[in-house]
Each structure stands twice: as C-alpha cells, then as structure tokens.
Design a protein around this motif. Structure first.
Motif, PDB file in Angstrom:
ATOM      1  N   THR A   4      -4.860  -4.093   6.942  1.00 47.40           N
ATOM      2  CA  THR A   4      -4.292  -2.776   6.760  1.00 47.40           C
ATOM      3  C   THR A   4      -5.193  -1.792   7.471  1.00 47.40           C
ATOM      4  O   THR A   4      -6.414  -1.842   7.375  1.00 47.40           O
ATOM      5  CB  THR A   4      -4.183  -2.437   5.276  1.00 47.40           C
ATOM      6  OG1 THR A   4      -3.487  -3.482   4.652  1.00 47.40           O
ATOM      7  CG2 THR A   4      -3.453  -1.137   5.079  1.00 47.40           C
ATOM      8  N   HIS A  47      -6.562  14.698  -1.847  1.00 46.41           N
ATOM      9  CA  HIS A  47      -5.580  14.192  -2.804  1.00 46.41           C
ATOM     10  C   HIS A  47      -4.640  13.181  -2.142  1.00 46.41           C
ATOM     11  O   HIS A  47      -4.454  12.060  -2.638  1.00 46.41           O
ATOM     12  CB  HIS A  47      -4.781  15.397  -3.338  1.00 46.41           C
ATOM     13  CG  HIS A  47      -3.653  15.044  -4.247  1.00 46.41           C
ATOM     14  ND1 HIS A  47      -3.870  14.604  -5.536  1.00 46.41           N
ATOM     15  CD2 HIS A  47      -2.311  15.066  -4.054  1.00 46.41           C
ATOM     16  CE1 HIS A  47      -2.709  14.374  -6.101  1.00 46.41           C
ATOM     17  NE2 HIS A  47      -1.736  14.656  -5.221  1.00 46.41           N
ATOM     18  N   ASN A  48      -4.095  13.603  -0.993  1.00 48.39           N
ATOM     19  CA  ASN A  48      -3.163  12.709  -0.287  1.00 48.39           C
ATOM     20  C   ASN A  48      -3.845  11.427   0.142  1.00 48.39           C
ATOM     21  O   ASN A  48      -3.272  10.340   0.043  1.00 48.39           O
ATOM     22  CB  ASN A  48      -2.598  13.407   0.948  1.00 48.39           C
ATOM     23  CG  ASN A  48      -1.629  14.493   0.553  1.00 48.39           C
ATOM     24  OD1 ASN A  48      -1.240  14.593  -0.603  1.00 48.39           O
ATOM     25  ND2 ASN A  48      -1.243  15.315   1.521  1.00 48.39           N
ATOM     26  N   ILE A  51      -4.207   9.029  -2.679  1.00 44.78           N
ATOM     27  CA  ILE A  51      -2.945   8.354  -3.012  1.00 44.78           C
ATOM     28  C   ILE A  51      -2.657   7.251  -2.000  1.00 44.78           C
ATOM     29  O   ILE A  51      -2.277   6.131  -2.357  1.00 44.78           O
ATOM     30  CB  ILE A  51      -1.779   9.379  -3.035  1.00 44.78           C
ATOM     31  CG1 ILE A  51      -1.940  10.311  -4.238  1.00 44.78           C
ATOM     32  CG2 ILE A  51      -0.440   8.663  -3.118  1.00 44.78           C
ATOM     33  CD1 ILE A  51      -0.872  11.369  -4.345  1.00 44.78           C
ATOM     34  N   ARG A  52      -2.892   7.579  -0.735  1.00 45.18           N
ATOM     35  CA  ARG A  52      -2.602   6.600   0.309  1.00 45.18           C
ATOM     36  C   ARG A  52      -3.500   5.364   0.158  1.00 45.18           C
ATOM     37  O   ARG A  52      -3.051   4.235   0.276  1.00 45.18           O
ATOM     38  CB  ARG A  52      -2.795   7.247   1.680  1.00 45.18           C
ATOM     39  CG  ARG A  52      -2.073   6.506   2.774  1.00 45.18           C
ATOM     40  CD  ARG A  52      -2.197   7.190   4.110  1.00 45.18           C
ATOM     41  NE  ARG A  52      -1.492   8.454   4.191  1.00 45.18           N
ATOM     42  CZ  ARG A  52      -2.068   9.604   4.525  1.00 45.18           C
ATOM     43  NH1 ARG A  52      -3.362   9.645   4.792  1.00 45.18           N
ATOM     44  NH2 ARG A  52      -1.376  10.711   4.583  1.00 45.18           N
ATOM     45  N   GLU A  54      -4.728   4.299  -2.514  1.00 43.09           N
ATOM     46  CA  GLU A  54      -4.285   3.535  -3.670  1.00 43.09           C
ATOM     47  C   GLU A  54      -3.057   2.685  -3.327  1.00 43.09           C
ATOM     48  O   GLU A  54      -2.956   1.534  -3.730  1.00 43.09           O
ATOM     49  CB  GLU A  54      -3.957   4.475  -4.831  1.00 43.09           C
ATOM     50  CG  GLU A  54      -3.795   3.718  -6.127  1.00 43.09           C
ATOM     51  CD  GLU A  54      -3.874   4.620  -7.344  1.00 43.09           C
ATOM     52  OE1 GLU A  54      -3.889   5.853  -7.175  1.00 43.09           O
ATOM     53  OE2 GLU A  54      -3.924   4.073  -8.458  1.00 43.09           O
ATOM     54  N   GLU A  55      -2.166   3.279  -2.522  1.00 48.82           N
ATOM     55  CA  GLU A  55      -0.993   2.511  -2.092  1.00 48.82           C
ATOM     56  C   GLU A  55      -1.410   1.295  -1.290  1.00 48.82           C
ATOM     57  O   GLU A  55      -0.775   0.247  -1.345  1.00 48.82           O
ATOM     58  CB  GLU A  55      -0.083   3.400  -1.227  1.00 48.82           C
ATOM     59  CG  GLU A  55       0.784   4.318  -2.055  1.00 48.82           C
ATOM     60  CD  GLU A  55       1.499   5.329  -1.191  1.00 48.82           C
ATOM     61  OE1 GLU A  55       1.477   5.184   0.047  1.00 48.82           O
ATOM     62  OE2 GLU A  55       2.073   6.280  -1.772  1.00 48.82           O
ATOM     63  N   LYS A  56      -2.439   1.469  -0.504  1.00 44.71           N
ATOM     64  CA  LYS A  56      -2.896   0.331   0.312  1.00 44.71           C
ATOM     65  C   LYS A  56      -3.690  -0.673  -0.507  1.00 44.71           C
ATOM     66  O   LYS A  56      -4.044  -1.729  -0.007  1.00 44.71           O
ATOM     67  CB  LYS A  56      -3.759   0.841   1.464  1.00 44.71           C
ATOM     68  CG  LYS A  56      -2.952   1.593   2.521  1.00 44.71           C
ATOM     69  CD  LYS A  56      -3.831   2.003   3.660  1.00 44.71           C
ATOM     70  CE  LYS A  56      -3.000   2.783   4.693  1.00 44.71           C
ATOM     71  NZ  LYS A  56      -3.854   3.244   5.792  1.00 44.71           N
ATOM     72  N   SER A  61      -7.023   3.575  -9.958  1.00 45.17           N
ATOM     73  CA  SER A  61      -7.365   4.820 -10.633  1.00 45.17           C
ATOM     74  C   SER A  61      -6.941   4.737 -12.081  1.00 45.17           C
ATOM     75  O   SER A  61      -6.080   3.924 -12.438  1.00 45.17           O
ATOM     76  CB  SER A  61      -6.658   5.986  -9.944  1.00 45.17           C
ATOM     77  OG  SER A  61      -5.272   5.892 -10.178  1.00 45.17           O
ATOM     78  N   ARG A  76      -8.310  12.088 -12.864  1.00 47.30           N
ATOM     79  CA  ARG A  76      -7.945  10.753 -12.358  1.00 47.30           C
ATOM     80  C   ARG A  76      -9.175  10.193 -11.661  1.00 47.30           C
ATOM     81  O   ARG A  76      -9.612  10.709 -10.631  1.00 47.30           O
ATOM     82  CB  ARG A  76      -6.764  10.814 -11.383  1.00 47.30           C
ATOM     83  CG  ARG A  76      -6.303   9.444 -10.959  1.00 47.30           C
ATOM     84  CD  ARG A  76      -5.027   9.487 -10.147  1.00 47.30           C
ATOM     85  NE  ARG A  76      -3.835   9.750 -10.955  1.00 47.30           N
ATOM     86  CZ  ARG A  76      -3.192   8.806 -11.667  1.00 47.30           C
ATOM     87  NH1 ARG A  76      -3.641   7.570 -11.683  1.00 47.30           N
ATOM     88  NH2 ARG A  76      -2.127   9.124 -12.357  1.00 47.30           N
TER      89      ARG A  76
END
Lengths: 112, 894
Positions: A4, A47-48, A51-52, A54-56, A61, A76
């Motif tokens: 990734t 922040h973004n 999140i990204r 975490e998606e990967k 969290s 968080r």
C-alpha cells in the motif's frame, strides 16, 4: 506482495503516531509535527491523514481519555499497527539501501 | 465544567452543523484544546483566526469521512479493503476453472453447442452482409439508377432491364436532371494476343463515360480517354496477366473474333469487386450511337444507367422519363406497326419505362435471366436471417439449460458458501462470471469453426467471403459484447435461481425445481424439434426431387456423348473436321448442330401452323439438325423415319415431337401432313411435310414442361456432337485437339460431355440440398444438446425418486422407460405441428418444377422416426446412467 502506497506526509504522521506511543491524538500529533518538522498544517489535514491511515490499516484508534478542558469530550487515540510499523521499516530499509549505494563523495557540499 | 477560554460560538455552531457526526466528538474536543493552546501563545485574535481556519479544514468538502463501522470492520484481516473484490474474483475464476475441468463432458458439450450456434450466426451474417453490400462500393451508389423497359406484348409480360441503344443519349439530352447516362452491352468474343486465343465470355461493351458512373479504379491508362476511340479495350488486372504476363499491356493490341479486328489496349483496371451486379474481364468501347437504328425499342440489348443529383427523389423523375419514353416509343411504334401508342394500348399491350435503384438490382430485380449476373433473392436473405436467429436462440436456451443442470450439482458448494458468509450478490456474480467465461470460450471456438468452414461455405454459396469483415472494430466489439450478453443472459437463470436457495435446505439435500420450469423446458424442446423435423422433411424432399430429376428418362441418351464447342469458328472446314473425326474407331456417329438439348444453347421459338388450320399458331422450338442428329443423341423415332442423306426432298421435311403433334391436333396419322413453318414479309408461306415423330425428350431442365418441337434439316453450325465408344478417351481427345489446331481457327479447342452438362443444370438444386443437409444436421445436433441438457437436469432432479423406486424393486429397464417416455411427448407434438408446415412449404418449392415428386407420407414418418430415434439415443445415455446408479449413493445423503 501488494504494497500500500504511503505518502510523505502520511509517513510523517505515522511516525508521530509511533513516537507518541498510544498517546497520539489530533492535538498532540499536530503539535509534534510542528515541533519536530516545523510544519504548521491545518487540523483538517492531520485529521484526514489519520483517517486514511486507518483505512489502510496502518493505525488503529479508540475513543478515550476525556478531560475537563475538552468539556468532557473523548479523544480518539491512535496506535500504530503491525502493518504500519512494517511499512515504516520498509521505507527506512529502502532509504538505507539507497544511501549505501551512493558513492561517498557525491553529496558533499562542494559537489552540489 | 467549562474551559475559561471559548472559541466563537458561531464557528462552533458551524462545526456542529456541518462536520460529520461520527467524528464530531473528538474533532470539536481537539479544536477546543488547540484554541486554548493558541490563545495562550498568540492571544485571542490569532487564536480565533487559527480556529476558524482549522474549522474550515474539517468541513465538507475538505474533510474525509470515516467509513461506517460495517464497511470498516467487515474484513479486518485484509489490509486494504478495495482488494477484496479482485481477490474474490480470482477465487471465482479458480473455482470456475476447476468446475469446468471436473465436468469435461458437459463443459465441452455446452461450449460446442453455443460455438456452433455462434458460428452459424457469424457465417450467415457474413453472407447476408455480402448480399446487402452489392454495388455499394460505387461512390455514387445511391444516385445511380437503371432504366428498364416495361412491356406487355400479346398479353404477355416481357418487361426487362434493357432498352434500345438510343435511350441513354436521349435521356441525357432531354432531361437536365440526368447528369450522366451510360450503357452496357454484354458480349462474348474470341480474343487472341497473336500466339494464343481464348474465348472471352465476360465482355462488356461500355461507353466512354463508364468510369464517371461506376467506381472501378484504373491502375494504368487514363480513365477519361480510355474508351473514347472505337476498337479500344480496357482489361482487368487478371485478364492483363492472362494475355501479357507481367508486361505492361497498355498500347498493345488484341485481335478480336474471326476477322482478327485489332483492338488497342488503353488501360488496366482493378478486378471487378465480387459484389458488383456486373462482371467483366474486358471493357470494349461501345459501337457508338448507330444512326440507322435510332430507337428505344429497336434492338433491346442495352443496360442503361443514369446518375441523378444528390438527394433527388427518383420517383419524380420517373414521370418525366415516362413522358419522354412515350414520345419516343410512340413514334417508333408508328414506324413499325403503323399504330399509335393509344391504339397499341387499346389492344391490351403496353410499353413504358421505369427506374431501378442500383443498390436494389442484386436482391430485388425480378428479371433473373436477363440480368448481367444471376441475382440474389431477398427471400433467401430473410430465411437465412430467420435460421440464424433460431439457431442462436436455440443455442442460448440450450446453454442456459445445460448451465442450470450442471449448476444444480453444485448446490452443496452454494450452501457452504452461504454458510461462510457469501451474500446473494456474490453468488450471482460467481455464476455470471462462469457463464460469461464459457460464452467467451464458445466465441473463440465458434470463430475457429468459422475460419475452418469458410472455404467450404464459400464453395457452397459461390461467394468469396473472408474473415476480414470481423476485424472491423465495430463488428468485433459487437461480437464480444453480444457474446458477453449471451453469457449473462444464459447465466442469469442459474445465478438467480441457485443463489436464492436457503442454505439449510440445500445442505439437507432437498432442492426441487418447480414443475413449471419443466413445462417451459419441454416447450423449448418441442420448438427445437419442430424446427428439426421441418428441416429433415425439407431435406428428404429436396433429395428425392434431385434424384428424381437425375434418374428421369429424358428421352435421349446422354452417355458417351462428347460435344466440341465453337465449331462455327472453323467456318467452311466444319464438315471436313466432322468427317475426319468420325473415321476414328472410337466414334459411332457425329452430328453438327447449334442445338444441344441440355443447358444454355441457342434457341428459337417460332409459330407453326397446320395447313388445314392456318389461323391456329403453335409456338414451338425450332431445331436445325443434320441427318446424324437423332442417332447421335439416341432419340427414339416412334413413327415415320429420320432425315435421309439420299432424299433431296427432305430439305422440306420436318420431324416433330409428340407434344407438337398433339398441339397441332394430328394424333391420328401425322405422317405426310403439311405445316406452315415460315411466312416471309410478303406473306409467302413455306410448307414442310412431316416425315417422322420422335418421342418427347427434355430439351431444358425438368423445371419446364416439354413443349412442341420441330426439327428441320439444315446447316446449323456451332457444336459437333460425337457419340463415342468406351475406350481410350484421353488419346482420342488429344488427337481431336491436334486436328482442330491443324485448321488454325481463332478459337481454342474446347469440349464438354453431355452428362456433365446435365449435372450442371441441376447445380442449383444440388446446392439447396447441400445447404438443407448442413442446416438440418446442425439443428439436429443442437436440438440433441438441448435434450441432453434437459435429460441431465431431470435425471439429476429425480435421483432420489429413482433410488426409492429401485429400492422398492423397479428394474433398470422400467426406470429407463419411465425417464425416456417423458421426452417423447414434446417430440410427438413437434412432429404433429411440423408436418403440415413442412408439407405446405415443400409443395410451394416443388411448384417450380414441371416434373416433380409428390410429398409422400413416408417423408414424415421417416423424419419422425429419425427425430425420435435420435432423441431416445440422447436421452437414454442419461437415463441408463441414472437407472444403473446404486440407490445407496442416491439415498445416503438424506
């Protein structure tokens, strides 16, 4: 194996999460970034990116650590995962390999 | 407790309203904390500014939304969620290949069935595309029209696509809308390049503006100047090579006909496209407008084409042309018949012209025999399209049936997948992917079949089709998309049907297909067999008719008769040549005659009248023969005698056939009677005395009824017919050729055998029979596949039932009967429905023949038995397998 992609800023944020060792959340990560890299970025960017990541699957969290100064709202908190630390190590490894391939004098100040 | 410093309320409100709910808690907390930090470091104003900036950065569209928990945590083990799909597809493909490999028989049957359907479709499409493309290669294709003659004479319709020589010039001069008018005239000539000579049957005489109308590209020479001078000729590439090899023929000279008229070659054009309605090897400059025969209806031989302006409605022009034609033709009629057009029309006769679009000549022209090349038939195009559609439909249905039947075997897999968490959509996806995969494999196999069978198909249809059409991006995409669609359609039933099973039910081993499905399937099988049985009946009928025609007594002996062609080219030496030949011990007799009773030969219909009843004319065929004609062809003289060399009075004698005798009303004692065979312009009658009657023989194909025929003694060169004894034919032919060449005629030596010509006449019927055999074979095959699929399916469905029956004591035989009888019903229904349809259709076809077989009941019996036999054979494979299965195996899973 499929890798990734990890962007440069993502790498920085991920390093901060690792550095803060479970204590990382929006504020501390932003402050650490400013402190260690001198970068001032908007909160939304951090922040973004979190999140990204975490998606990967590089960080996990959970919500916790409510304090009075936050009006009782939870934070968080982020923690690096095994794939995350593996990704960081791979980057480090790659850099080291590349550095070791460099002829010693090529990056001397006189040459640049 | 509240923090001492507070960011502006409206900014907080904005955040609460617009920030995604699920992250609002932590984000607002974080921002408040940061505000406090900025406030301490940089004061209120800065802090407020930073705060606003950072609130903006977490508002849509900048903020990234957290995925919902469901999306987020479904596959926690996989690092990247977007790869799930591809991984599953990999898995589907793997399972699909394993499945297909495990069920080799049904997979290959399925692929082959669909491949044959697709191949048939592609072949027919190629054919139809070619038929529809006729003459479209012309740049002005939509603006070129042919002017034809509509005529009614003595109550008979004698319309045709041709006009007299002057029509083209008059049209161009009188009607301004006609941009160009050009003429074509067909011809045949003996052509020599000095050393060798050939008979050129494909000559066209063309006007100098030929190339301004038709698009035939010039390779050498100037298209504008090529045909302007008399006695100039333009060759096609192929002809140029035939006469001159690789030399440049432009400027060279070819010698035409017996007179050896020199013709200068002024150009070479590309070979005429196969989809042109005319064909030529040479274009010869037109004889020009002959002033002596001014007219539209004088020598009606010219194909006249006009070019109209773009987007011009030709129907409007037709009226204008008709007025011009009436003027011209009216004048001519007065000249010939001393009748005005009005009087002529009052007699019930008529003359007129009409326009025919160039692109409709090939498929829609009603003047078959008068066309420059034999035309196609729109009806055949429709029939073929219907066959293609049926084949594809049937193949798809079978594909679906077989796919469903094999998929039922995998119900356990479906159960396990469902238990492990597959949702309906995933299972549907899996089955659709499998069937699309199969369909694409079928397409590849189908294309292979097309490639392999194309030479054979070309031979059958007499076309030069190539696969190059398929490389067209549009067609190729269409094919692939179409195939994928077929795959999706065929796969949709098993996909939606099987994926809707409840896992508990499947795993318990209880799936039952509804009875309704079975009825639908039976209906489809009945339909398939309806088509199959009709095809079998048609094939049998065509085969009987062909055999009948070939075995029919034709009234003369066609064995061992050799025909030497073009003997008129020997001019005075023709008789000498004949006399020389018949000295050979291999020859029985030899006769000189222009008329050969089979195939195309000169023919001439004229009226004959009996002396006692001169008003009643009998249209009859005239043969000019010599005294050896009847013995050479082995015709049977039933009354009287043959012409004799020794009686000089025989020059005014006639031999009739039986039909002519009947038509003249001379059934009793025809010998010695006299008939009027010729009336000259001054009304002087020539009488002929009947000396003999030959039994009727077929002088054309069996499509026509035998008509009246009169044979006269007289010189009529053209062919020498030689009756030979069996023997050393090659040597004999070699010596014939040598003798022929000793006269050094302008024509090359050529010959044929009468029985070969006889076969040639029926080549059309032979092709129809071959096509029918091919298609009925294919439909039988495909219908069997359908039946096989259905049998597999039902056997699968009734495994338990058969098990129980066997446990209770049923024999294998009774189980086979039980399973097979189910399939007889649809076939019997199909037979009952197909019989009248096929009977009607074949009677329509047989109407074309004057001499024909009747459609007997046993054709239907044969077709029915064949269908039932094949069906039982197909079904028995499955039913015997099912009947022999050990009931333990089928019952243990309960």
């Amino acid at each position: 194996m499929r890798r990734t992609y990890l962007g440069e800023f993502e790498e920085m944020v991920l390093l901060m999460v690792a550095l803060l060792n479970g204590e990382g959340y929006g504020v501390t990560i932003s402050e650490a970034l400013a402190e260690h890299t001198g970068r001032i970025v908007t909160f939304g960017t951090v922040h973004n990116t979190l999140i990204r990541l975490e998606e990967k699957g590089f960080v996990t969290s959970e919500l916790g650590g409510a304090t009075t100064e936050r009006g009782g709202r939870r934070k968080r908190l982020f923690r690096i995962t095994a794939p995350g630390s593996r990704a960081l190590q791979e980057i480090q490894q790659l850099r080291q390999n590349l550095w070791s391939l460099l002829p010693p004098d090529i990056l001397q100040p006189g040459n640049v | 407790m509240k923090s001492p410093v507070q960011p502006p309320r409206w900014a907080q409100w904005l955040l609460i309203r617009l920030h995604p709910d699920d992250t609002l808690e932590e984000v607002s907390g974080d921002l408040d904390e940061l505000y406090t930090y900025w406030y301490k470091r940089s004061g209120k104003a800065r802090a407020t500014l930073y705060y606003l900036l950072n609130v903006m950065s977490v508002l849509p569209p900048f903020v990234r939304r957290r995925k919902t928990d469901k999306q987020y945590y479904r596959q926690p083990d996989y690092p990247a969620t977007f790869s799930i799909k591809t991984m599953m597809i990999q898995n589907y493909l793997k399972i699909a290949f394993r499945n297909l490999k495990r069920q080799k028989v049904s997979t290959s049957i399925n692929i082959i069935g669909l491949a044959i359907g697709l191949a048939t479709c592609i072949l027919i499409m190629l054919y139809v595309q070619d038929e529809l493309s006729y003459d479209r290669y012309n740049e002005k294709a939509d603006r070129i029209f042919r002017v034809g003659l509509r005529a009614r004479l003595n109550g008979e319709d004698v319309s045709g696509p041709i006009l007299g020589p002057n029509a083209a010039r008059d049209l161009q001069q009188e009607i301004p809308e006609i941009l160009k008018a050009t003429r074509l005239l067909r011809g045949a000539e003996f052509v020599s390049n000095g050393t060798s000579s050939f008979k050129e049957d494909n000559l066209l005489y063309a006007d100098s503006n030929f190339c301004e109308v038709f698009t035939i590209p010039f390779l050498k020479g100037d298209p504008k100047q090529a045909l302007t001078e008399p006695n100039t000729v333009v060759l096609t590439e192929e002809t140029a090579r035939k006469y001159f090899g690789n030399q440049n023929p432009v400027g060279k000279v070819l010698l035409f006909s017996r007179e050896k008229t020199p013709h200068r070659i002024t150009g070479v054009v590309k070979n005429v496209p196969a989809n042109a309605h005319f064909r030529f090897d040479m274009l010869v400059s037109s004889p020009g407008y002959d002033e002596q025969h001014i007219g539209w209806i004088y020598s009606i031989n010219y194909y006249t084409y006009v070019v109209l302006p773009e987007k011009y409605n030709y129907k409007e022009l037709e009226a204008k042309i008709s007025r011009l034609a009436e003027k011209q033709i009216g004048g001519e009629l007065e000249g010939f018949l001393h009748l005005t057009l009005k009087q002529f029309r009052e007699k019930g006769d008529d003359f007129g012209v009409f326009l025919q679009p160039l692109t409709s000549i090939h498929l829609h022209s009603p003047f078959g025999g008068n066309e420059l090349t034999p035309g196609g038939n729109m009806l055949y195009v429709y029939v073929l399209l219907a066959i293609a559609a049926f084949m594809l439909l049937i193949a798809c249905v079978n594909f679906m049936n077989l796919a469903t039947a094999t998929a039922v075997r995998r119900s356990r897999e479906i159960g396990v997948r469902k238990v492990l968490g597959s949702v309906k959509g995933q299972l549907q996806q899996q089955f659709l992917i499998e069937s699309v995969l199969l369909a694409i494999a079928a397409l590849i196999v189908g294309l292979l079949i097309v490639g392999l069978s194309l030479p054979f198909f070309n031979q059958l249809t007499g076309k030069i089709l190539t696969l190059s059409l398929l490389t067209n991006a549009f067609v190729a995409t269409g094919l692939v998309v179409g195939t994928v669609l077929v795959g999706l359609l065929a796969g949709s039933y098993p996909a939606f049907y099987l994926s809707s099973f409840k896992p508990v039910v499947i795993l318990k081993g209880r799936i039952t297909a509804g009875r309704g499905n079975f009825n639908l399937r039976s209906g489809l099988v009945a339909f398939q067999f309806f088509v199959t049985i009709s095809m079998i009946i048609a094939t049998v009928t065509a085969d009987r008719q062909l055999r009948y025609m070939q075995r029919q007594k034709i009234g003369f002996n066609r064995e061992q008769v050799l025909i030497v062609h073009n003997t008129q080219m020997l001019s005075d030496n023709e008789t000498l040549f004949r006399d020389k030949i018949i000295q050979s011990p291999l020859v029985v007799t030899g006769s000189i005659s222009g008329q050969v009773p089979i195939g195309n030969s000169a023919h001439d219909n004229s009226p004959i009248m009996s002396r006692e009843n001169p008003d009643k004319a009998v249209m009859s065929r005239f043969y000019k023969v010599d005294n050896d004609y009847i013995p050479t062809l082995g015709m049977h003289v039933v009354q009287g005698r043959n012409f004799s060399k020794n009686l000089s009075t025989d020059s005014s004698a006639v031999i009739l056939n039986e039909t002519a005798v009947r038509a003249l009303g001379w059934q009793q004692n025809p010998i010695g009677r006299e008939l009027i065979g010729h009336i000259d312009d001054n009304g002087v009658k020539t009488y002929y005395r009947v000396i003999g009657v030959v039994s009727d023989f077929h002088f054309e194909s069996l499509r026509q009824k035998i008509g009246p025929l009169a044979m006269f003694l007289g010189g009529n060169s053209g062919n020498i017919l030689i009756k030979t004894r069996p023997g050393k034919l090659p040597q004999f032919l070699a010596s014939l050729k040598q003798q022929w060449e000793s006269f050094s005629p302008a024509a090359p030596f050529s010959y044929s055998f009468l029985d070969d010509r006889f076969k040639q006449v029926y080549i059309g019927e032979q092709k129809i029979e071959q096509v029918l055999t091919l298609f009925s074979g294919l439909t039988i095959f495909i219908a069997c596949l359908g039946l096989f699929g259905l049998a597999t399916f039902t056997a699968e469905q009734r495994t338990k039932e058969i098990g129980v029956r066997k446990v209770l004591g049923a024999s294998a035989g009774s189980v086979v009967t039980l399973l097979s009888l189910d399939f007889l019903k649809p076939i019997v229904i199909a037979l009952a429905m197909a019989s009248p349809v096929a009977w009607w259709g074949m009677n329509q076809w047989l109407k074309e023949f004057a001499y024909k077989v009747t459609v007997d009941w046993w054709f239907f019996a044969l077709a029915g038995l064949l269908a039932i036999g094949i069906a039982l054979l197909t079904v028995s494979f499955q039913s015997i397998k099912a009947a022999l299965t050990n009931p333990i195996k089928s019952l243990r899973s309960e």
